[in-house]
Design an enzyme around this catalytic site. Structure first.
Site: not given
Length: 497
Positions: A236, A134, A164
């Site tokens: 992230s 993402h 992911d």
């Protein structure tokens, strides 16, 4: 403990350059080993010294900025008066082109240029970096900033939405690659550091412990490491490291009712990350192995039945994965596993929860054989089965390219939009030998939708082909219009070679 938090939130930081803010985050990593450094033990009852781990890990964690350029998009909207009034002047008074049925109309809008920020981890000296899908998904430009502030453009080698995880590459040498440890060796209660760029604060380190393992978060990412090291938006793709500064996981998301850290963060373990990296390098896509069952942790099922005051059979155990349904023609069906069986071991590893089973399967590929120990009617049995891919066979799944279609495409002109009263589409300029010819798609046909997704650019078609080629049903269902205005529909299979 039934509920920890209300919401699981990805941890990536995103900012709209023209509009406002968007935030979100997840993570990934790779594997390796290196001699353990000599670290003096702390006195009993005193915190461990984490300075060595920080010094080792910080140079390997990078800042990733992704840019989505401004685009013109055609959107549909409802006109509640369409059923009662018509426009006899064909849009002369500005009611918009491309009006549809049942009050549906179309107009073009300019999307803002957007920037998103996340983290990544250098896994090799020649420029391979692992991060979250993402973080890079939909990016037109990727810029990587190293710990010493040097900047590089990056390209995507492979990415997978379900795990992911993504692997990107920069053209650089002699980079400070992190040492990757085996996350199976991580123990609950050991100290860890989360390293990344949260909330715009670059090169940030937070400390905590591993508070649980093999957590299933229901987001597609399975068997995650849970930590109370603070993870926030922008973390992230950053690193979760042990006290030796070795990578044990990629920080992926936080669990919070507010979107900010309240003590629970989650990282994708390196056992999964390392396998994903190898797949991306070798095949360009993640090779997902399926056992072919639906079910869940036995204890969760028994607790749910008790909460409903329902009788529960004696399974002969309280730990394992209870099979609720066996997928037809799947690996489990071939091995004669049945509903109500309870899987307790895979390849000699104890399986107490669904998260533990998912963690083992995430390290496998289609065609791999596994030995499963299960309980049926309180009797222990063992069987060897061959895992399959999402398409129900054991072949390697690769991303298909537009070349497989055997066609040449071009966005339709304004004149075609006006003539056919449509807002978008791709015209088939040429049909060579390929899947289009096999399916009978003619030259001049205008593709508007593929698998219910609007096709406005060649990039949209490329993405539709890529997704379909690795899906359970590798077929393109094409909707469009002939130059005469007649609508057309085609099914284009994308079998792997």
């Amino acid at each position: 403990m039934k509920k920890i938090v209300n919401v699981a939130t990805p941890a990536m930081c995103a900012v709209a350059l023209v509009l406002s803010v968007a935030a979100f985050n997840k993570t990934n990593a790779a594997t390796a080993s290196a001699p353990n450094p000599v670290i003096s033990s702390a006195p009993a009852g005193q915190p461990v010294d984490l300075t060595y781990a920080a010094e080792k890990a910080l140079p390997s964690v990078v800042y990733i900025k992704s840019i989505q350029n401004s685009k013109v998009q055609t959107v549909e909207y409802s006109d509640p008066f369409e059923e009662f009034f018509s426009d006899p002047f064909g849009g002369f008074f500005g009611r918009g082109q491309g009006q549809g049925n049942n009050g549906r109309r179309q107009r073009q809008v300019q999307t803002p240029k957007r920037a998103a920020a996340g983290s990544g981890v250098i896994i090799s000296a020649d420029g391979f970096i692992v991060t979250n899908n993402h973080v890079v998904d939909g990016a037109d430009e990727l810029t990587v900033s190293l710990n010493d502030n040097k900047e590089y453009s990056a390209r995507i080698i492979g990415a997978d939405k379900t795990t992911d995880l993504a692997l990107i590459k920069i053209d650089a040498k002699n980079l400070p690659a992190i040492v990757i440890a085996n996350s199976d060796d991580v123990r609950v209660g050991e100290w860890v550091l989360a390293v990344g760029n949260p909330l715009g604060l670059n090169n940030t380190v937070t400390a905590g412990i591993v508070s649980a393992k093999a957590r299933s978060m229901g987001s597609g990412v399975s068997s995650m490491i849970q930590t109370d090291a603070a993870i926030n938006q922008g973390n992230s793709g950053g690193a979760l490291v042990n006290t030796r500064g070795e990578l044990i996981g990629i920080n992926a998301m936080l669990a919070s009712p507010t979107g900010s850290n309240i003590g629970y963060g989650f990282a994708i373990p390196t056992t999964i990350v390392s396998k994903a990296i190898e797949d991306f390098k070798k095949y360009g896509t993640y090779q997902r192995a399926m056992i072919g069952i639906q079910g869940g942790s036995l204890k969760d099922y028994i607790d749910a039945m008790k909460d409903q005051d329902k009788d529960v059979k004696d399974y002969g155990t309280m730990e394992g994965v209870r099979i609720d349904k066996v997928v037809e023609d799947g690996a489990a069906a071939d091995a004669d596993l049945k509903p109500e069986d309870v899987i307790t071991e895979v390849d000699g590893k104890k399986v107490a929860t669904m998260g533990e089973l998912q963690g083992i399967l995430a390290q496998k590929r289609p065609g791999d054989k596994i030995t499963v120990k299960y309980i049926r009617d309180k009797k222990t049995k063992t069987v060897t089965l061959t895992l399959k891919n999402e398409q129900g066979n054991t072949k390697v799944v690769k991303n298909a390219d537009l070349d497989v279609l055997g066609g040449t495409f071009h966005p339709i002109t304004d004149a075609q939009k006006e003539q056919l009263n449509i807002g978008y589409g791709l015209e088939v300029i040429k049909v060579n030998g390929g899947k289009l010819k096999d399916a009978g798609v003619p030259k001049g046909f205008i593709i508007q939708k593929v698998n219910d997704q609007s096709i406005k650019t060649i990039a949209d078609l490329q993405e539709a082909v890529r997704e379909a080629s690795t899906s359970k049903e590798p077929v393109l269902y094409i909707q469009g219009i002939y130059t005469t205005g007649k609508k057309g529909y085609f099914a284009v299979p994308l079998e792997n070679d």
